[in-house]
Design a protein around this motif. Structure first.
Motif, PDB file in Angstrom:
ATOM      1  N   UNK A 167     -87.481 -20.549 -76.703  1.00 12.05           N
ATOM      2  CA  UNK A 167     -86.060 -20.378 -77.030  1.00 12.05           C
ATOM      3  C   UNK A 167     -85.354 -19.527 -75.983  1.00 12.05           C
ATOM      4  N   UNK A 168     -86.115 -18.725 -75.231  1.00  7.93           N
ATOM      5  CA  UNK A 168     -85.526 -17.896 -74.182  1.00  7.93           C
ATOM      6  C   UNK A 168     -85.233 -18.745 -72.946  1.00  7.93           C
ATOM      7  N   UNK A 169     -84.281 -18.283 -72.159  1.00  5.31           N
ATOM      8  CA  UNK A 169     -83.974 -18.980 -70.904  1.00  5.31           C
ATOM      9  C   UNK A 169     -85.132 -18.838 -69.919  1.00  5.31           C
ATOM     10  N   UNK A 170     -85.787 -17.682 -69.946  1.00  4.23           N
ATOM     11  CA  UNK A 170     -86.939 -17.431 -69.068  1.00  4.23           C
ATOM     12  C   UNK A 170     -87.967 -16.592 -69.826  1.00  4.23           C
ATOM     13  N   UNK A 171     -89.211 -16.755 -69.461  1.00  4.17           N
ATOM     14  CA  UNK A 171     -90.229 -15.765 -69.825  1.00  4.17           C
ATOM     15  C   UNK A 171     -91.416 -15.928 -68.882  1.00  4.17           C
ATOM     16  N   UNK A 172     -92.176 -14.844 -68.758  1.00  3.73           N
ATOM     17  CA  UNK A 172     -93.375 -14.874 -67.927  1.00  3.73           C
ATOM     18  C   UNK A 172     -94.357 -13.818 -68.425  1.00  3.73           C
ATOM     19  N   UNK A 173     -95.626 -14.001 -68.064  1.00  6.49           N
ATOM     20  CA  UNK A 173     -96.647 -13.007 -68.389  1.00  6.49           C
ATOM     21  C   UNK A 173     -97.829 -13.209 -67.456  1.00  6.49           C
ATOM     22  N   UNK A 174     -98.687 -12.199 -67.400  1.00  2.99           N
ATOM     23  CA  UNK A 174     -99.932 -12.279 -66.625  1.00  2.99           C
ATOM     24  C   UNK A 174    -101.096 -12.456 -67.595  1.00  2.99           C
TER      25      UNK A 174
ATOM     26  N   UNK B 143     -87.100 -15.961 -60.134  1.00  2.00           N
ATOM     27  CA  UNK B 143     -86.631 -16.616 -58.895  1.00  2.00           C
ATOM     28  C   UNK B 143     -87.007 -18.097 -58.859  1.00  2.00           C
ATOM     29  N   UNK B 144     -86.082 -18.930 -58.350  1.00  2.00           N
ATOM     30  CA  UNK B 144     -86.324 -20.370 -58.270  1.00  2.00           C
ATOM     31  C   UNK B 144     -87.514 -20.711 -57.385  1.00  2.00           C
ATOM     32  N   UNK B 145     -87.839 -19.827 -56.452  1.00  2.00           N
ATOM     33  CA  UNK B 145     -88.939 -20.108 -55.532  1.00  2.00           C
ATOM     34  C   UNK B 145     -90.266 -20.289 -56.265  1.00  2.00           C
ATOM     35  N   UNK B 146     -90.432 -19.620 -57.403  1.00  2.00           N
ATOM     36  CA  UNK B 146     -91.682 -19.737 -58.140  1.00  2.00           C
ATOM     37  C   UNK B 146     -91.825 -21.108 -58.808  1.00  2.00           C
ATOM     38  N   UNK B 147     -90.716 -21.841 -58.934  1.00  2.00           N
ATOM     39  CA  UNK B 147     -90.760 -23.163 -59.565  1.00  2.00           C
ATOM     40  C   UNK B 147     -90.750 -24.293 -58.533  1.00  2.00           C
ATOM     41  N   UNK B 148     -90.869 -23.953 -57.278  1.00  2.00           N
ATOM     42  CA  UNK B 148     -90.819 -24.961 -56.235  1.00  2.00           C
ATOM     43  C   UNK B 148     -92.005 -25.901 -56.331  1.00  2.00           C
ATOM     44  N   UNK B 149     -91.746 -27.200 -56.156  1.00  2.00           N
ATOM     45  CA  UNK B 149     -92.804 -28.204 -56.213  1.00  2.00           C
ATOM     46  C   UNK B 149     -93.000 -28.733 -57.623  1.00  2.00           C
ATOM     47  N   UNK B 150     -93.660 -29.893 -57.705  1.00  2.00           N
ATOM     48  CA  UNK B 150     -93.872 -30.539 -59.002  1.00  2.00           C
ATOM     49  C   UNK B 150     -95.206 -30.180 -59.633  1.00  2.00           C
ATOM     50  N   UNK B 151     -96.098 -29.568 -58.883  1.00  2.00           N
ATOM     51  CA  UNK B 151     -97.413 -29.236 -59.413  1.00  2.00           C
ATOM     52  C   UNK B 151     -97.290 -28.164 -60.492  1.00  2.00           C
ATOM     53  N   UNK B 152     -97.997 -28.365 -61.615  1.00  2.00           N
ATOM     54  CA  UNK B 152     -97.984 -27.398 -62.700  1.00  2.00           C
ATOM     55  C   UNK B 152     -98.939 -26.238 -62.447  1.00  2.00           C
ATOM     56  N   UNK B 153     -99.896 -26.441 -61.543  1.00  2.00           N
ATOM     57  CA  UNK B 153    -100.869 -25.404 -61.226  1.00  2.00           C
ATOM     58  C   UNK B 153    -100.837 -25.154 -59.724  1.00  2.00           C
ATOM     59  N   UNK B 154    -100.628 -23.897 -59.335  1.00  2.00           N
ATOM     60  CA  UNK B 154    -100.577 -23.544 -57.924  1.00  2.00           C
ATOM     61  C   UNK B 154    -101.497 -22.357 -57.659  1.00  2.00           C
ATOM     62  N   UNK B 155    -101.967 -22.271 -56.419  1.00  2.00           N
ATOM     63  CA  UNK B 155    -102.842 -21.162 -56.011  1.00  2.00           C
ATOM     64  C   UNK B 155    -102.117 -20.312 -54.981  1.00  2.00           C
TER      65      UNK B 155
END
Length: 840
Positions: free
Chosen positions: A132-139, A375-387
């Motif tokens: 429901x939030x516009x953004x969220x993140x966690x480690x 930041x939009x840079x973290x969503x760059x690319x279509x891959x759901x998993x990145x290293x």
């Protein structure tokens, strides 16, 4: 180590062993709970109803289990070391949140306060969803440990540990079951999860990854960790279905929970400072794939889950799992949101009598939740998993900073343990044999000098076919230790009947730097290959090498074959998000042999066909993950949908090509989960050959010439029985996961599972490619069809498969029935097929 044994035995003498049983039947009650309430000390029983808890003289021990009355036992100095606690059955319904047990002979959902509470909990999920939030993140930090479980003092004093004393240094007491274990693998991963509502996107960024243990001694050992992580996935109570053990389990707060589970309000209590209502739940049918356990729901308007402890019931239909427990906790954030912070799992496995004690411990901690813009840079690319760059090379300081659960002594010393193990002569021979068996290749290197050339596949050294009789084969290929970009593969074969020599050679350049072979995801290669060999038209539908020794045994005779001389240039490029592009340029000459004949309609024999072709294909499979053996790459799970499109164009006169052709094929695959009714696999495909071509270039249906049932192929269709230039094919397969058998007395104890498949094809041969039509009698471009080949009419070809799977937990037996085109001479109307599959 002897002191450790002494203290372990001394400690066990101060423990109580309690066998919890049903007072009426005498049957054991698995996973019962016992605790000293005044001391806040508790323990849980195992699958056999045995629990071990510290002896506390003068205290009262309370024993509870779902569906039974609690029993209190006063512990004194004279209480025996082993006691039996008999619990009386008690189906309960509670008014509101006040504990007022009412005896009921039958569970009812109507006017049941526990059910009404759960309806409100399920309805409240939408308001507490983080999306429901516009953004969220966690480690998220996760540690997965695998170990040999429940070692006894007698075993530690046995010959194995006596001859390998360094093994004793690896033994430790497991904090989850208080048993002696020997950890042999530990995998750590730190992941940053990011979410954006608009445009909607969600990604996992691997910040660090470390694998230590015995799997590093096997070049494809990372496959073990990949499979374990897929089988024992993180679970989310707030999903309707929990993905676990490559199956689907209804969540206790999912949309189907009310009909699938029985709920009982048990108590009101505090978790920390939070007042909670404790509910117990269990599957309505104990044989269904579901959980039993306790939910702690906040006694406020949010109705969010504060904590959950649950396990798989002992008599569920899941294979190989002796005991499996989960623990989850949610905590409130400064903004008022409740978020998951702890997700732990312990699974005690019993695989076989030989490998009967394996424990998998998954420890997961989530922290650093944030809801600010990302930041939009973290969503760059279509891959759901990145290293992240360097994710697999993090040092000790990185892990010390980010661990939410510290390594045990044995986990920390895993590198030293593996090093000592690799130096043991006996172990080297065991590993040599295990690698040859598991990986199907023989390495030529050693610990100090990794293998640059592998010999194999081993199962192709000896085989048999109709033309060659017994066939001998020698093969080898290079690895990434030979060159990080260049890979070479080749074989030589000899037919004892024909006295013919055959060969195959392939050179591949990988734009990536694979760890071992260029088939690793994502494949980005260009290769050139040349072959001179013999095969059958049906061999292209095999899921393994045509020279596999097991293909010497087939239910039908494969007597239509051809020699081929083939050269191919191939370019493959896979993206991180699942789109693969394939381009190939191929030149091939084929010569019929055995009972295959090329001849014009006027009777003139054709000795060979030369064809030059270009092909372009796209394969889209979002979300799929893979493991690599040395021989092939395999999908870890089949939940990801798949879409394929390929066009092949034959060009006449190019490098001697005799024919023009254009073949287009497309296919789609999707798995649908049906809750407790298992899974349903759908495969659809269609294709067309657009040109007028001789029969070798027409479309032959996928024929299965082995004794093993494979989805997408036909078991009772003969080799080259039908030829088409248009087709549409379907394969529907339903695995009921024991839904019916588990409700049949006596039969339910066998844990068999039902399997039903229905498959078919509509085929059509246009007039221009039909050699049987009078107007084509003098056509110089068409060939006579082989003996036994037919043209399909408007009726589809249909097969029905009814099977019993999970026999002895690994064997599949299928009865196959051909439903149409049954009047042709020499065909089989029904048959038995087999499968060997280890599944949970």
């Amino acid at each position: 180590m002897l002191l450790l044994f002494f203290f372990t035995l001394a400690a066990s003498a101060q423990n109580l062993r309690c066998y919890v049983v049903d007072s009426q039947t005498g049957d054991s009650i698995p996973y019962a709970n016992a605790n000293y309430k005044s001391l806040r000390l508790g323990a849980s029983a195992d699958a056999s109803g045995l629990l071990v808890i510290a002896r506390k003289a003068g205290q009262q021990l309370t024993v509870t289990a779902v569906g039974y009355k609690a029993k209190r036992v006063r512990i004194t100095t004279s209480t025996p070391e082993t006691i039996k606690v008999a619990l009386a059955a008690d189906s309960r319904q509670l008014e509101g949140v006040v504990v007022q047990a009412k005896r009921r002979h039958k569970y009812s959902r109507k006017d049941n306060p526990a059910v009404e509470l759960m309806r409100r909990v399920i309805a409240a999920k939408k308001t507490t969803d983080l999306s429901n939030h516009d953004y969220y993140q966690y480690d998220k930090y996760q540690k997965v440990t695998m170990a040999i479980n429940n070692l006894t003092p007698d075993e530690l004093e046995g010959s194995l540990f006596a001859k390998s004393p360094w093994l004793l240094d690896q033994v430790e007491v497991c904090a989850y079951n208080n048993k002696l274990i020997l950890p042999f693998s530990v995998d750590e991963t730190l992941t940053q999860h990011v979410y954006r509502k608009s445009p909607r996107d969600e990604k996992d960024i691997i910040k660090g990854q470390s694998t230590k243990g015995i799997s590093k001694l096997i070049q494809t050992g990372s496959a073990l960790n990949t499979v374990v992580k897929d089988i024992f996935k993180d679970i989310d109570l707030y999903d309707d279905q929990i993905n676990l053990l490559q199956s689907r389990f209804p969540s206790p707060i999912g949309s189907t929970a009310i009909s699938f589970y029985h709920f009982y309000i048990d108590d009101t209590l505090y978790i920390g400072k939070d007042k909670c209502i404790r509910l117990q739940f269990m599957p309505a049918n104990q044989q269904d794939f579901g959980f039993r356990g306790e939910l702690y729901v906040l006694a406020d308007s949010s109705l969010h889950v504060r904590k959950c402890d649950m396990q798989l019931p002992a008599n569920t239909g899941v294979n190989f799992v002796d005991a499996m427990k989960f623990g989850q906790e949610y905590e409130q954030q400064p903004n008022g949101e409740w978020v998951l912070t702890t997700d732990n799992m312990v699974a005690e496995l019993k695989l076989t009598d030989l490998f009967q004690r394996v424990i998998v411990i998954r420890t997961t901690g989530m922290r650093n939740y944030a809801f600010a813009p990302i930041p939009d840079a973290l969503f760059k690319g279509k891959a759901k998993l990145k290293y992240d760059a360097g994710a697999k090379m993090r040092d000790d300081s990185f892990w010390s900073e980010h661990r939410t659960a510290q390594l045990t002594k044995s986990e920390s010393g895993m590198d030293d343990f593996v090093s000592k193990m690799a130096k043991t002569r006996r172990f080297r021979w065991v590993m040599f044999g295990a690698k040859a068996l598991i990986e199907n290749f023989i390495e030529t290197g050693n610990g100090k000098h990794p293998s640059k050339i592998d010999i194999g596949p081993v199962n192709t050294f000896l085989s048999k076919n109709f033309v060659d009789g017994i066939r001998l084969r020698a093969a080898a290929r290079t690895t990434a230790h030979f060159s990080p970009h260049w890979f070479f593969d080749g074989y030589y074969a000899y037919g004892t009947k024909t006295k013919n020599s055959y060969y195959g050679a392939k050179a591949t350049y990988s734009f990536n730097k694979p760890q071992y072979q260029p088939i690793e995801f994502p494949i980005r290669t260009i290769s050139i290959e040349a072959y001179k060999d013999v095969e059958s038209p049906s061999d292209k539908y095999l899921i393994h090498n045509k020279d596999n020794i097991f293909m010497a045994f087939r239910p039908v005779k494969v007597e239509k074959m051809y020699f081929y001389n083939r050269q191919r240039l191939t370019f493959d490029w896979e993206t991180d998000y699942g789109l693969a592009t394939h381009f190939a340029f191929e030149m091939e000459k084929t010569e019929p042999t055995a009972k295959l004949l090329y001849e014009h309609l006027n009777g003139d024999v054709v000795t060979k066909i030369r064809q030059t072709s270009l092909s372009l294909g796209f394969d889209y499979r979002p979300g799929q993950s893979y493991i690599n053996s040395k021989q092939q790459r395999m999908e870890v799970n089949l939940d990801a949908p798949e879409f394929k499109l390929r066009h092949t164009m034959g060009i006449q006169s190019l490098f001697g090509s005799q024919l023009n052709s254009n073949l287009t094929e497309l296919s789609a695959y999707k798995r649908i989960w049906l809750g407790s009714w298992g899974r349903f696999d759908i495969r659809l495909s269609a294709g067309a050959q657009w040109n007028k071509v001789p029969f070798p270039l027409l479309i032959m249906p996928p024929v299965n010439t082995s004794y093993f049932e494979h989805q997408g192929t036909f078991n009772l269709m003969e080799n080259m029985e039908f030829l088409n230039d248009r087709y549409a094919q379907f394969n529907l397969a339903w695995n009921l996961e024991g839904k019916v058998f588990n409700r049949i007395p006596l039969l339910k104890h066998l844990k068999w599972r039902e399997y039903i498949a229905f498959k078919g094809m509509w085929g059509h041969l246009t007039d221009k490619n039909n050699p049987y039509l009078p107007q084509n009698a003098a056509d110089p471009d068409l060939y006579r069809f082989p003996e036994g080949t037919h043209v399909m009419n408007h009726e589809p070809y249909l097969e029905l498969v009814v099977g019993i799977h999970n026999i002895f937990k690994c064997l599949e037996v299928d009865y196959v029935r051909r439903l149409t085109y049954t009047a042709y001479p020499g065909i089989s109307v029904d048959g038995i097929r087999f499968g060997f599959n280890l599944v949970f």
